[in-house]
Design a protein around this motif. Structure first.
Motif, mmCIF file in Angstrom:
data_model
loop_
_atom_site.group_PDB
_atom_site.id
_atom_site.type_symbol
_atom_site.label_atom_id
_atom_site.label_comp_id
_atom_site.label_asym_id
_atom_site.label_seq_id
_atom_site.Cartn_x
_atom_site.Cartn_y
_atom_site.Cartn_z
ATOM 1 N N ARG A 266 0.828 -1.212 0.000
ATOM 2 C CA ARG A 266 0.000 0.000 0.000
ATOM 3 C C ARG A 266 0.861 1.260 0.000
ATOM 4 N NH1 ARG A 266 -5.345 -0.219 1.178
ATOM 5 N NH2 ARG A 266 -5.211 1.851 2.116
ATOM 6 N N ASP A 267 1.903 1.264 0.787
ATOM 7 C CA ASP A 267 2.784 2.433 0.847
ATOM 8 C C ASP A 267 4.134 2.163 0.197
ATOM 9 O OD1 ASP A 267 0.933 4.011 2.335
ATOM 10 O OD2 ASP A 267 1.470 2.874 4.132
ATOM 11 N N GLY A 268 4.242 1.018 -0.489
ATOM 12 C CA GLY A 268 5.499 0.652 -1.125
ATOM 13 C C GLY A 268 5.440 0.856 -2.623
ATOM 14 N N PHE A 269 6.228 0.069 -3.341
ATOM 15 C CA PHE A 269 6.248 0.137 -4.798
ATOM 16 C C PHE A 269 5.109 -0.737 -5.314
ATOM 17 C CE2 PHE A 269 8.029 -1.245 -8.994
ATOM 18 C CZ PHE A 269 7.945 0.007 -9.597
ATOM 19 N N ASN A 270 4.051 -0.107 -5.806
ATOM 20 C CA ASN A 270 2.817 -0.827 -6.121
ATOM 21 C C ASN A 270 2.394 -0.678 -7.578
ATOM 22 O OD1 ASN A 270 1.665 1.864 -6.094
ATOM 23 N ND2 ASN A 270 1.472 1.652 -3.865
ATOM 24 N N ARG A 271 3.353 -0.610 -8.477
ATOM 25 C CA ARG A 271 3.070 -0.376 -9.888
ATOM 26 C C ARG A 271 2.159 -1.440 -10.505
ATOM 27 N NH1 ARG A 271 5.345 -1.497 -14.938
ATOM 28 N NH2 ARG A 271 5.157 0.237 -16.428
ATOM 29 N N ILE A 272 2.296 -2.712 -10.098
ATOM 30 C CA ILE A 272 1.521 -3.788 -10.721
ATOM 31 C C ILE A 272 0.237 -4.103 -9.948
ATOM 32 C CG2 ILE A 272 3.620 -4.843 -11.646
ATOM 33 C CD1 ILE A 272 3.342 -7.015 -9.476
ATOM 34 N N HIS A 273 -0.103 -3.310 -8.981
ATOM 35 C CA HIS A 273 -1.149 -3.693 -8.041
ATOM 36 C C HIS A 273 -2.541 -3.234 -8.470
ATOM 37 C CE1 HIS A 273 2.431 -4.657 -5.804
ATOM 38 N NE2 HIS A 273 1.681 -5.322 -4.941
ATOM 39 N N ALA A 274 -3.541 -3.616 -7.650
ATOM 40 C CA ALA A 274 -4.952 -3.476 -8.011
ATOM 41 C C ALA A 274 -5.440 -2.037 -7.898
ATOM 42 C CB ALA A 274 -5.798 -4.382 -7.120
ATOM 43 N N VAL A 275 -6.384 -1.702 -8.779
ATOM 44 C CA VAL A 275 -7.092 -0.426 -8.683
ATOM 45 C C VAL A 275 -8.594 -0.652 -8.510
ATOM 46 C CG1 VAL A 275 -5.379 0.867 -9.998
ATOM 47 C CG2 VAL A 275 -7.280 -0.220 -11.211
ATOM 48 N N LEU A 276 -9.033 -1.914 -8.550
ATOM 49 C CA LEU A 276 -10.434 -2.266 -8.338
ATOM 50 C C LEU A 276 -10.521 -3.412 -7.333
ATOM 51 C CD1 LEU A 276 -11.792 -2.297 -12.018
ATOM 52 C CD2 LEU A 276 -12.325 -0.600 -10.262
ATOM 53 N N GLY A 277 -11.530 -3.361 -6.471
ATOM 54 C CA GLY A 277 -11.816 -4.480 -5.576
ATOM 55 C C GLY A 277 -10.819 -4.702 -4.469
ATOM 56 N N ALA A 278 -9.858 -3.791 -4.279
ATOM 57 C CA ALA A 278 -8.849 -3.962 -3.229
ATOM 58 C C ALA A 278 -9.445 -3.606 -1.867
ATOM 59 C CB ALA A 278 -7.631 -3.110 -3.524
ATOM 60 N N SER A 279 -8.669 -3.861 -0.823
ATOM 61 C CA SER A 279 -9.121 -3.560 0.537
ATOM 62 C C SER A 279 -7.960 -2.993 1.331
ATOM 63 C CB SER A 279 -9.650 -4.828 1.215
ATOM 64 O OG SER A 279 -8.588 -5.727 1.504
#
Length: 325
Positions: free
Chosen positions: A140-153
């Motif tokens: 969440r506060d790290g390097f999150n380039r490949i991470h979710a933009v929908l349905g996350a928590s």
């Protein structure tokens, strides 16, 4: 890699019973599990080898669909004549995944179950609620380039890495399973996967020891199909954004629409509101903009992955334009 017990299953029923033992994992191709064991992300106490079960056929069903054995290699499924003729999006999705060597080994069932490629999930020294529940989410506060933009928590922003599963979601696949008590189940692929919520370590609806035996596809949807994948390099890279789509146009209007998305969420993402907005309408730039607004109405970036939101918009619009041209 930690020591483990090894068992070879002779039947799906035997496999399910052996897999119900605490700390057991199934292995078929092993293209994901073995990597995780080497890093001690996965530390099973027992490995149940299902690679010799008779689950490697692709069969046509009476309603014009397909029944795909869980052990059919990805390469074989992509090349199967009926898949290429009737389910072009699935064939393209399979060929877009991994490398030729991995596709020759990876199984259909295992593809559905592969785990996230989140950097922090693989790094055992970092906080990851998926790997160690309650430890936090370093992404969440790290390097999150490949991470979710929908349905996350708040607990997890990882994405599901499978290309095949995105096409399967668009095609309304059903997952057939064997339970340890001898019963069998059938789960729609939409019910098979779970969003992270407060329990991101629970990724699907499988029960302890439950073994995927087949994936069933209904008759192919009408219209043209496409799988479009945007990634950092031309091969052997996971999707930043992908879309599997089937669109039928009749008399100048969209008669049916099926769309599923990869790279955006914890699971292959499908939103019925997008399809409802398209059906019955004449293709236009305004309509496609409305569809992308619907897809991204609740999207949220976390810094490095903010670019995924406009990228998803462009990928969806380009796909709709190609399929309705």
């Amino acid at each position: 890699m930690k020591p483990f017990h090894y068992a070879r299953a002779g039947t799906p029923e035997d496999a399910a019973r052996a897999g119900a033992v605490a700390g057991a994992k199934f292995i078929a191709g092993g293209t994901n599990l073995l990597d995780l064991m080497k890093l001690q992300v996965e530390t099973p106490e027992q490995i149940v080898d299902i690679s010799r079960l008779d689950l490697n056929q692709v069969e046509e069903t009476e309603d014009g669909g397909l029944r795909i054995g869980a052990l059919v290699p990805n390469a074989d499924l992509a090349a199967h004549p009926l898949v290429r003729q009737r389910y072009e999006a699935l064939s393209r999705a399979l060929l877009a995944g991994a490398s030729g060597q991995l596709r020759n080994k990876a199984s259909t069932g295992g593809n559905l179950l592969q785990r996230t490629r989140c950097y922090y999930f693989y790094e055992t020294g970092d906080a990851c609620n998926k790997r160690s529940p309650g430890s936090g989410c370093a992404a969440r506060d790290g390097f999150n380039r490949i991470h979710a933009v929908l349905g996350a928590s708040e607990a997890c922003i990882a994405t599901h890495p499978s290309d095949m599963a995105v096409a399967m979601r668009m095609l309304d696949a059903t997952v057939a399973t064997q339970l340890p008590d001898g019963d069998r189940r059938r789960l729609s692929i939409g019910d098979f996967y779970r969003l992270p919520g407060d329990t991101p370590h629970i990724e699907n609806a499988l029960r302890p020891g439950e073994l995927i035996t087949h994936i069933e596809l209904p008759a192919p949807p009408p219209g043209r199909q496409l799988y479009r994948k945007v990634r950092d390099r031309a091969s052997y890279a996971f999707a930043l954004v992908s879309v599997a789509a089937a669109i039928a146009v009749e008399e100048g209007r969209i008669a049916s629409a099926k769309l599923a998305f990869g790279g955006l969420a914890h699971m292959p993402w499908r939103d019925g509101a997008i399809e409802e907005a398209l059906v019955g309408q004449a293709p236009s730039d305004a309509l496609f903009a409305t569809a992308s607004d619907t897809l991204l109405r609740d999207a949220r970036g976390y810094g490095h992955n903010d670019f995924k939101i406009p990228l998803a918009r462009r990928v969806l619009i380009a796909t709709l334009k190609e399929l309705t041209a």
